[in-house]
Design a protein around this motif. Structure first.
Motif, PDB file in Angstrom:
ATOM      1  N   GLY A  79     -55.755  52.889  26.298  1.00  0.00           N
ATOM      2  CA  GLY A  79     -55.586  54.085  25.470  1.00  0.00           C
ATOM      3  C   GLY A  79     -54.739  53.823  24.245  1.00  0.00           C
ATOM      4  O   GLY A  79     -55.030  52.938  23.449  1.00  0.00           O
ATOM      5  N   SER A  80     -53.637  54.588  24.121  1.00  0.00           N
ATOM      6  CA  SER A  80     -52.767  54.475  22.943  1.00  0.00           C
ATOM      7  C   SER A  80     -51.511  53.664  23.213  1.00  0.00           C
ATOM      8  O   SER A  80     -50.625  53.615  22.358  1.00  0.00           O
ATOM      9  N   HIS A  81     -51.405  53.039  24.373  1.00  0.00           N
ATOM     10  CA  HIS A  81     -50.207  52.270  24.679  1.00  0.00           C
ATOM     11  C   HIS A  81     -50.095  51.059  23.746  1.00  0.00           C
ATOM     12  O   HIS A  81     -51.064  50.653  23.116  1.00  0.00           O
ATOM     13  N   HIS A 298     -41.403  47.843  26.690  1.00  0.00           N
ATOM     14  CA  HIS A 298     -41.487  47.500  25.267  1.00  0.00           C
ATOM     15  C   HIS A 298     -41.070  48.665  24.369  1.00  0.00           C
ATOM     16  O   HIS A 298     -41.679  48.923  23.332  1.00  0.00           O
ATOM     17  N   GLY A 299     -40.033  49.362  24.771  1.00  0.00           N
ATOM     18  CA  GLY A 299     -39.501  50.446  23.959  1.00  0.00           C
ATOM     19  C   GLY A 299     -40.182  51.781  24.142  1.00  0.00           C
ATOM     20  O   GLY A 299     -39.730  52.787  23.582  1.00  0.00           O
ATOM     21  N   ARG A 320     -39.292  54.643  18.869  1.00  0.00           N
ATOM     22  CA  ARG A 320     -39.764  56.008  18.678  1.00  0.00           C
ATOM     23  C   ARG A 320     -41.245  56.051  18.303  1.00  0.00           C
ATOM     24  O   ARG A 320     -41.976  56.947  18.725  1.00  0.00           O
ATOM     25  N   LYS A 321     -41.696  55.077  17.529  1.00  0.00           N
ATOM     26  CA  LYS A 321     -43.097  55.080  17.122  1.00  0.00           C
ATOM     27  C   LYS A 321     -44.016  54.986  18.334  1.00  0.00           C
ATOM     28  O   LYS A 321     -44.978  55.753  18.470  1.00  0.00           O
ATOM     29  N   MET A 328     -47.850  62.119  21.671  1.00  0.00           N
ATOM     30  CA  MET A 328     -48.767  62.876  20.816  1.00  0.00           C
ATOM     31  C   MET A 328     -50.200  62.755  21.324  1.00  0.00           C
ATOM     32  O   MET A 328     -50.960  63.717  21.309  1.00  0.00           O
ATOM     33  N   THR A 329     -50.560  61.551  21.782  1.00  0.00           N
ATOM     34  CA  THR A 329     -51.906  61.350  22.316  1.00  0.00           C
ATOM     35  C   THR A 329     -52.133  62.217  23.552  1.00  0.00           C
ATOM     36  O   THR A 329     -53.192  62.809  23.730  1.00  0.00           O
TER      37      THR A 329
END
Length: 413
Positions: A79-81, A298-299, A320-321, A328-329
């Protein structure tokens, strides 16, 4: 402040596991994987979750396919990871032990998807471009309770198809449906994708309460939906839980993607932080303090918003990004909100207790766990000991909270 004395306890869970994971998988492949054309290419999905023995299982699968003169490759399906970028997802794969050198085949990541069809209710079928260009796809994933929705199909092979292969677009489409429709959407999107004929087989994994491999099943495409439902029920029997339903304070030493998709499993916490959705009635925990973020995340601190208090050391690790993109996803933005930040573990725990304004803080109901995945051993305040059942044994006499010179909690060290 007079904190309660804490005793180390041990829960008794089922220890059923597969002794020889590689041999078991080969037997499953021999029995259930269909014949493949010599020279054909096969994409194998690998996600970002910390699944036990996955490196060994994927390596075994690769060698099996190569022995049949088939050309496999690994595709990052998460996904968005990893910030939603090929570079970020490759970093995650490498950290999990997946590289061309270790696997003996190409390891690929991409953010490009192709639209390969639509469902009866108008959902788009997305697929990673590189995976779609292969002659076939084998989806591999752990089957377990999801942290946001309930239904006959939750986390598993259908979700790997919907979100893992669908990348950020697939994840966005799923989460826009809301928790009440997500299971049905996973079934519809995953089922429709199965009808494309691109999926060769699914490999469903169930882990026991100790995060060990208890079941591996190679499943034909036309059986994936029903078999996943059966294995989800099996996984519920293994799911580790706290030994008490009501706590004043829960201290979690470590959070991260290796332990749960939300950093901390909502089924353990009794909190979902999904706007408009009522929280579960049990477990009921008044305050949660999270002390650190696992380096393997990884943050990505998705789920930090489930807690009330945290520490400076955890906050300094937050990317944060990556965290914001993940939340958000999913559309669950509350899970990225930062709790009160304290300088040390000791201050975070003390503040959590003080916030309850109790006249007798030494009698509060407190538990300390390493993370929400590993719950065999934990610390309970002595007031809770008379409540635990026969499946819980007390390992030590109650002792005071102990911290090192930097204010770090020394339990579990």
């Amino acid at each position: 402040m007079n904190l309660p004395k804490m005793a180390l306890v041990k829960q008794q869970f089922s220890s059923q596991k597969i002794q020889d994971v590689e041999s078991h998988l080969v037997q499953e492949l021999n029995n259930h994987l269909p014949p493949l054309a010599r020279g054909s290419t096969v994409a194998i999905t690998v996600g970002s979750r910390g699944i036990s023995n996955r490196v060994e299982m994927v390596k075994t699968l690769i060698e099996y396919l190569q022995s049949k003169k088939v050309s496999p490759f690994i595709i990052g399906a998460m996904g968005s990871h990893g910030g939603g970028t090929p570079e970020g997802q490759m970093e995650i794969l490498h950290s999990l032990g997946f590289s061309e050198e270790t696997m003996g085949c190409p390891v690929l990541t991409s953010s490009d998807v192709v639209e390969v069809g639509n469902t009866p209710h108008g959902h788009t079928l997305y697929c990673d471009k590189l995976a779609w260009e292969a002659d076939g796809i084998i989806v591999m994933n752990r089957i377990k309770l999801h942290t946001a929705f309930r239904g006959p199909n939750e986390s598993g092979l259908l979700k790997m198809i919907t979100v893992g292969l669908g990348k950020a677009k697939g994840a966005n489409q799923l989460h826009r449906q809301g928790p009440e429709k997500m299971s049905a959407t996973v079934q519809e999107v995953g089922g429709s994708f199965l009808n494309t004929g691109k999926i060769i087989a699914g490999i469903g994994i169930v882990e026991n309460s100790f995060d060990e491999t208890a079941h591996i099943h190679v499943i034909p495409p036309d059986e994936i939906i029903e078999r996943e439902r059966e294995l989800l029920n099996v996984s519920k029997d293994y799911f580790p839980r706290l030994p008490v339903d009501k706590l004043d304070v829960l201290v979690v030493r470590n959070m991260g993607k290796a332990f749960s998709g939300t950093g901390m499993d909502t089924n353990v916490l009794g909190r979902t932080k999904i706007f408009g959705v009522p929280e579960p009635s049990t477990p009921s925990i008044k305050r949660i303090a999270i002390l650190d973020l696992d380096d393997g995340s990884h943050g990505n601190a998705t789920g930090i918003g489930l807690a009330d208090f945290t520490t400076e050391k955890l906050y300094q690790k937050v990317d944060r990004k990556k965290t914001y993109l993940n939340c958000m996803t999913s559309t669950y933005v509350q899970r990225a909100m930062i709790p009160m930040i304290l300088s040390t573990d000791q201050e975070a725990i003390t503040m959590a207790v003080e916030s309850l304004a109790s006249d007798l803080p030494e009698q509060l109901r407190i538990a300390v766990i390493e993370n929400t995945l590993h719950l065999e051993k934990l610390y309970l305040s002595e007031t809770l000991l008379p409540e635990v059942g026969q499946t819980v044994s007390v390992q030590t006499e109650p002792e005071s909270f102990t911290f090192d010179e930097q204010g770090n909690l020394t339990f579990f060290t």
